[in-house]
Scaffold this motif. Structure first.
Motif, PDB file in Angstrom:
ATOM      1  N   ILE A   1     -10.785  -9.895  -6.393  1.00  0.00           N
ATOM      2  CA  ILE A   1     -10.581 -11.112  -7.231  1.00  0.00           C
ATOM      3  C   ILE A   1      -9.803 -10.664  -8.225  1.00  0.00           C
ATOM      4  O   ILE A   1      -9.766  -9.354  -8.667  1.00  0.00           O
ATOM      5  CB  ILE A   1     -11.932 -11.561  -8.068  1.00  0.00           C
ATOM      6  N   CYS A   2      -8.277 -11.472  -8.414  1.00  0.00           N
ATOM      7  CA  CYS A   2      -7.714 -11.064  -9.262  1.00  0.00           C
ATOM      8  C   CYS A   2      -7.853 -11.345 -10.960  1.00  0.00           C
ATOM      9  O   CYS A   2      -8.810 -12.049 -11.011  1.00  0.00           O
ATOM     10  CB  CYS A   2      -6.145 -11.994  -8.974  1.00  0.00           C
ATOM     11  N   THR A   3      -7.039 -10.644 -11.674  1.00  0.00           N
ATOM     12  CA  THR A   3      -7.385 -10.528 -12.929  1.00  0.00           C
ATOM     13  C   THR A   3      -7.368 -12.014 -13.558  1.00  0.00           C
ATOM     14  O   THR A   3      -8.187 -12.251 -14.358  1.00  0.00           O
ATOM     15  CB  THR A   3      -6.465  -9.653 -13.788  1.00  0.00           C
ATOM     16  N   ALA A   4      -6.518 -12.863 -13.134  1.00  0.00           N
ATOM     17  CA  ALA A   4      -6.366 -13.977 -13.915  1.00  0.00           C
ATOM     18  C   ALA A   4      -7.476 -14.946 -13.546  1.00  0.00           C
ATOM     19  O   ALA A   4      -8.304 -15.570 -14.273  1.00  0.00           O
ATOM     20  CB  ALA A   4      -5.149 -14.718 -13.446  1.00  0.00           C
ATOM     21  N   CYS A   5      -8.208 -14.839 -12.167  1.00  0.00           N
ATOM     22  CA  CYS A   5      -9.407 -15.550 -11.804  1.00  0.00           C
ATOM     23  C   CYS A   5     -10.668 -14.961 -12.368  1.00  0.00           C
ATOM     24  O   CYS A   5     -11.320 -15.802 -12.889  1.00  0.00           O
ATOM     25  CB  CYS A   5      -9.293 -15.547 -10.194  1.00  0.00           C
ATOM     26  N   LEU A   6     -10.732 -13.749 -12.604  1.00  0.00           N
ATOM     27  CA  LEU A   6     -11.653 -13.226 -13.183  1.00  0.00           C
ATOM     28  C   LEU A   6     -11.910 -13.677 -14.719  1.00  0.00           C
ATOM     29  O   LEU A   6     -12.998 -13.977 -15.243  1.00  0.00           O
ATOM     30  CB  LEU A   6     -11.635 -11.687 -13.432  1.00  0.00           C
TER      31      LEU A   6
ATOM     32  N   LEU B   1      -5.936 -10.201  -0.582  1.00  0.00           N
ATOM     33  CA  LEU B   1      -5.593 -11.318  -1.170  1.00  0.00           C
ATOM     34  C   LEU B   1      -6.792 -11.827  -2.225  1.00  0.00           C
ATOM     35  O   LEU B   1      -8.023 -11.354  -1.743  1.00  0.00           O
ATOM     36  CB  LEU B   1      -5.535 -12.488  -0.235  1.00  0.00           C
ATOM     37  N   CYS B   2      -6.684 -12.432  -3.142  1.00  0.00           N
ATOM     38  CA  CYS B   2      -7.810 -12.786  -4.306  1.00  0.00           C
ATOM     39  C   CYS B   2      -8.819 -13.854  -3.518  1.00  0.00           C
ATOM     40  O   CYS B   2      -8.096 -14.656  -2.774  1.00  0.00           O
ATOM     41  CB  CYS B   2      -7.107 -13.561  -5.482  1.00  0.00           C
ATOM     42  N   ALA B   3     -10.091 -13.450  -3.420  1.00  0.00           N
ATOM     43  CA  ALA B   3     -10.861 -14.335  -2.615  1.00  0.00           C
ATOM     44  C   ALA B   3     -11.298 -15.684  -3.325  1.00  0.00           C
ATOM     45  O   ALA B   3     -11.470 -16.598  -2.660  1.00  0.00           O
ATOM     46  CB  ALA B   3     -12.178 -13.474  -2.481  1.00  0.00           C
ATOM     47  N   ALA B   4     -10.704 -15.801  -4.677  1.00  0.00           N
ATOM     48  CA  ALA B   4     -10.735 -17.233  -5.329  1.00  0.00           C
ATOM     49  C   ALA B   4      -9.671 -17.918  -5.105  1.00  0.00           C
ATOM     50  O   ALA B   4      -9.668 -19.078  -5.159  1.00  0.00           O
ATOM     51  CB  ALA B   4     -11.008 -16.951  -6.595  1.00  0.00           C
ATOM     52  N   CYS B   5      -8.188 -17.359  -5.274  1.00  0.00           N
ATOM     53  CA  CYS B   5      -6.904 -18.240  -5.397  1.00  0.00           C
ATOM     54  C   CYS B   5      -6.021 -17.885  -4.259  1.00  0.00           C
ATOM     55  O   CYS B   5      -5.108 -18.715  -4.155  1.00  0.00           O
ATOM     56  CB  CYS B   5      -6.305 -18.178  -6.715  1.00  0.00           C
ATOM     57  N   GLY B   6      -6.374 -16.819  -3.512  1.00  0.00           N
ATOM     58  CA  GLY B   6      -5.437 -16.453  -2.417  1.00  0.00           C
ATOM     59  C   GLY B   6      -4.249 -15.770  -2.561  1.00  0.00           C
ATOM     60  O   GLY B   6      -3.401 -15.584  -1.645  1.00  0.00           O
TER      61      GLY B   6
HETATM   62 ZN    ZN Z   1      -7.159 -15.265  -8.094  1.00  0.00          ZN
END
Ligand code: ZN
Length: 230
Positions: free
Chosen positions: A34-39, A19-24
């Motif tokens: 970290i997912c591309t969108a969050c990056l 899971l993305c550590a920023a948005c889950g």
């Molecule tokens: Zn994310």
């Protein structure tokens, strides 16, 4: 990877998706921590582009810095707070490395180039209970991009920091400075050290570490962190 191990790996990622550590949200193949969108979405400071940035100014008159920066703005209730929380309390050393890589990509063209990266040490007891020093993981990530060694034996932390709230600023600094010491100081003479931490708030920890390092005869000290709490 053989078809069978690929199958097993896919099966496990169905059961326990990364899971993305920023948005889950679930990470796609090739995304790391970290997912591309969050990056894309993170609040980058771009402080590495400006010598007179807010972090550098924080240390003006306090410590002799070559350069100082943090990569992200830290604000409550944001993805950056979530990232730092995951890094410190959710047993995610790989996230530290990943954030370090992102930081390293911003520092790779830095001039003058540091000779050595030193992470702010944790108290050994705390490091044992957490399982890792998050600042060291960040330093390793930076090192992988910049191809500079990480020094983990030179700067040491002697005891846990007591409560600081009732002390004035000078007393707090003296108290904090006593927490850190240097061994093998000869290894640091004439070196440019990049000192690394996770989050900068008052800057007191970095100031104390930095001063202890400078006292050993560094030529230059630079400071970098993942986030800056304004
Ligand atoms: Zn994310």
């Amino acid at each position: 990877m053989s078809t069978f191990t690929q199958y097993i790996s896919d099966f496990f990622s169905l059961l326990f998706p990364d899971l993305c550590a920023a948005c889950g949200k679930q990470l796609f193949h090739g995304e790391k921590q970290i997912c591309t969108a969050c990056l894309y979405d993170l609040p980058y400071t771009d402080f590495h582009l400006y010598a007179e940035n807010a972090v550098a100014k924080l240390f003006w008159g306090r410590i002799n810095c070559q350069a100082a920066m943090a990569m992200l703005y830290f604000r409550k209730g944001t993805k950056v707070q979530q990232l730092i929380h995951q890094l410190k309390y959710r047993s995610q050393p790989d996230l530290g490395f990943r954030l370090g890589v992102l930081l390293g990509e911003r520092l790779v063209t830095a001039s003058p180039r540091p000779d050595l990266i030193i992470p702010v040490p944790l108290h050994p007891k705390k490091e044992r209970s957490r399982g890792y020093n998050q600042s060291r993981m960040i330093a390793e990530g930076i090192a992988s991009v910049m191809h500079i060694p990480v020094g983990t034996t030179q700067l040491i932390r002697q005891r846990a920091t007591g409560t600081q709230t009732k002390r004035n600023r000078y007393k707090r600094f003296e108290n904090m400075k006593a927490v850190f010491s240097v061994q093998d100081s000869g290894e640091l003479t004439d070196k440019h050290v990049l000192l690394v931490d996770d989050v900068i708030t008052t800057g007191a920890t970095l100031e104390a570490c930095g001063q202890v390092l400078l006292d050993t005869g560094l030529t230059k000290l630079s400071i970098a962190a993942i986030a800056f709490a304004e």
